[in-house]
Design a protein around this motif. Structure first.
Motif, PDB file in Angstrom:
ATOM      1  N   LEU A  99      29.324 -39.122 -92.231  1.00 30.80           N
ATOM      2  CA  LEU A  99      28.785 -38.772 -93.535  1.00 30.80           C
ATOM      3  C   LEU A  99      27.456 -39.506 -93.635  1.00 30.80           C
ATOM      4  CD1 LEU A  99      31.965 -39.449 -95.699  1.00 30.80           C
ATOM      5  CD2 LEU A  99      31.071 -37.200 -95.042  1.00 30.80           C
ATOM      6  N   VAL A 100      26.431 -38.836 -94.146  1.00 34.01           N
ATOM      7  CA  VAL A 100      25.118 -39.465 -94.253  1.00 34.01           C
ATOM      8  C   VAL A 100      24.643 -39.369 -95.697  1.00 34.01           C
ATOM      9  CG1 VAL A 100      22.726 -39.445 -93.437  1.00 34.01           C
ATOM     10  CG2 VAL A 100      24.577 -38.865 -91.853  1.00 34.01           C
ATOM     11  N   GLN A 124      27.822 -34.651 -91.620  1.00 34.58           N
ATOM     12  CA  GLN A 124      28.030 -34.051 -92.929  1.00 34.58           C
ATOM     13  C   GLN A 124      27.105 -34.767 -93.897  1.00 34.58           C
ATOM     14  OE1 GLN A 124      31.597 -32.606 -94.362  1.00 34.58           O
ATOM     15  NE2 GLN A 124      32.359 -32.015 -92.357  1.00 34.58           N
ATOM     16  N   LEU A 125      26.115 -34.039 -94.356  1.00 41.14           N
ATOM     17  CA  LEU A 125      25.142 -34.561 -95.299  1.00 41.14           C
ATOM     18  C   LEU A 125      25.751 -34.488 -96.698  1.00 41.14           C
ATOM     19  CD1 LEU A 125      22.158 -35.524 -95.387  1.00 41.14           C
ATOM     20  CD2 LEU A 125      21.571 -33.157 -95.953  1.00 41.14           C
ATOM     21  N   VAL A 126      25.855 -35.624 -97.347  1.00 48.30           N
ATOM     22  CA  VAL A 126      26.449 -35.667 -98.692  1.00 48.30           C
ATOM     23  C   VAL A 126      25.327 -35.330 -99.674  1.00 48.30           C
ATOM     24  CG1 VAL A 126      27.866 -36.976-100.305  1.00 48.30           C
ATOM     25  CG2 VAL A 126      28.029 -37.444 -97.834  1.00 48.30           C
ATOM     26  N   GLU A 127      25.289 -34.064-100.053  1.00 48.71           N
ATOM     27  CA  GLU A 127      24.130 -33.493-100.747  1.00 48.71           C
ATOM     28  C   GLU A 127      23.787 -34.196-102.055  1.00 48.71           C
ATOM     29  OE1 GLU A 127      22.293 -29.136-101.816  1.00 48.71           O
ATOM     30  OE2 GLU A 127      24.436 -29.299-101.502  1.00 48.71           O
ATOM     31  N   ASP A 128      24.777 -34.641-102.810  1.00 44.34           N
ATOM     32  CA  ASP A 128      24.481 -35.324-104.067  1.00 44.34           C
ATOM     33  C   ASP A 128      24.307 -36.830-103.879  1.00 44.34           C
ATOM     34  OD1 ASP A 128      27.217 -35.463-103.517  1.00 44.34           O
ATOM     35  OD2 ASP A 128      27.849 -34.976-105.556  1.00 44.34           O
ATOM     36  N   LEU A 152      27.061 -29.408 -94.990  1.00 46.60           N
ATOM     37  CA  LEU A 152      26.868 -29.974 -96.320  1.00 46.60           C
ATOM     38  C   LEU A 152      28.211 -30.298 -96.937  1.00 46.60           C
ATOM     39  CD1 LEU A 152      24.100 -27.779 -97.978  1.00 46.60           C
ATOM     40  CD2 LEU A 152      23.876 -30.008 -96.880  1.00 46.60           C
ATOM     41  N   THR A 153      28.249 -31.387 -97.668  1.00 44.27           N
ATOM     42  CA  THR A 153      29.408 -31.752 -98.460  1.00 44.27           C
ATOM     43  C   THR A 153      28.886 -32.414 -99.724  1.00 44.27           C
ATOM     44  OG1 THR A 153      31.614 -32.766 -98.394  1.00 44.27           O
ATOM     45  CG2 THR A 153      29.803 -34.040 -97.411  1.00 44.27           C
ATOM     46  N   GLY A 154      29.782 -32.759-100.606  1.00 46.97           N
ATOM     47  CA  GLY A 154      29.425 -33.468-101.827  1.00 46.97           C
ATOM     48  C   GLY A 154      30.316 -34.690-101.966  1.00 46.97           C
ATOM     49  N   LEU A 155      29.952 -35.556-102.872  1.00 46.12           N
ATOM     50  CA  LEU A 155      30.693 -36.794-103.095  1.00 46.12           C
ATOM     51  C   LEU A 155      32.183 -36.526-103.310  1.00 46.12           C
ATOM     52  CD1 LEU A 155      30.922 -39.835-103.769  1.00 46.12           C
ATOM     53  CD2 LEU A 155      30.245 -39.235-106.112  1.00 46.12           C
ATOM     54  N   GLU A 156      32.505 -35.732-104.315  1.00 51.16           N
ATOM     55  CA  GLU A 156      33.912 -35.451-104.608  1.00 51.16           C
ATOM     56  C   GLU A 156      34.581 -34.707-103.465  1.00 51.16           C
ATOM     57  OE1 GLU A 156      35.056 -33.829-108.386  1.00 51.16           O
ATOM     58  OE2 GLU A 156      33.363 -34.799-109.397  1.00 51.16           O
ATOM     59  N   MET A 157      33.896 -33.721-102.935  1.00 54.62           N
ATOM     60  CA  MET A 157      34.478 -32.892-101.879  1.00 54.62           C
ATOM     61  C   MET A 157      34.890 -33.735-100.677  1.00 54.62           C
ATOM     62  SD  MET A 157      32.770 -29.593-100.105  1.00 54.62           S
ATOM     63  CE  MET A 157      33.781 -28.382 -99.302  1.00 54.62           C
TER      64      MET A 157
END
Length: 179
Positions: A99-100, A124-128, A152-157
């Motif tokens: 995760l980046v 996996q780029l943590v978009e937020d 792409l991923t997000g914090l919660e995801m």
């Protein structure tokens, strides 16, 4: 799907004045703090990078306090993986997926993530949890990374994907981060 047994977190250069002037800086710092806490709850390896801290300043206090049990790795190359100490830390972690998060999306985050992809790591780029001074540069970095194989991923995801089950002991701590 993310698996906590083969996932780590790289925190890229959330430092000094720059961290306070990137797009949506307060939200970025808040989300990175939650991501770091989540990674710690889940026992993920964390690699913490600082770009030329003597010139740019140290990691913002909100994050450095959370990471105080480890040492930031100083780098001078925009691509963190090009620094031998960073490369060694990544290899020592012995995991497949990173995760980046951090700044700036189109410079240090982009170049570090690209090197990881070239070394056959899943990124996996943590978009937020990434930003740049302008939203256009953030989006440019995201678009280019996705075109080169980053996901792409997000914090919660990503945190819920790593927990997987509400019966897991980490679930309540992760839930309290997200609320």
């Amino acid at each position: 799907m993310l698996n906590k047994n083969n996932t780590g977190l790289i925190v890229v250069d959330v430092q000094g004045k720059l961290a306070r002037i990137v797009n949506d800086s307060d939200l970025l710092i808040e989300n990175c703090a939650k991501l770091i806490k989540g990674a710690q709850i889940l026992g993920l390896p964390i690699v913490w990078l600082e770009q030329n801290p003597e010139k740019l300043g140290a990691t913002v206090e909100e994050l450095s306090t959370l990471l105080s049990e480890q040492k930031a790795i100083t780098k001078f190359t925009f691509d963190g993986y090009a620094e031998p100490e960073v490369m060694q830390a990544i290899h020592r972690a012995d995991i497949e997926t990173w995760l980046v998060c951090g700044i700036e999306t189109h410079i240090c985050v982009y170049q570090t993530a690209m090197s990881l992809i070239k070394q056959n790591y899943e990124v996996q780029l943590v978009e937020d949890c990434v930003s740049s001074r302008t939203i256009q540069n953030k989006q440019l970095g995201i678009n280019k990374l996705v075109s080169q194989g980053a996901q792409l991923t997000g914090l919660e995801m990503c945190l819920y994907e790593l927990v997987k089950d509400c019966r897991k002991p980490e679930f309540k701590a992760i839930l309290s981060l997200i609320k």
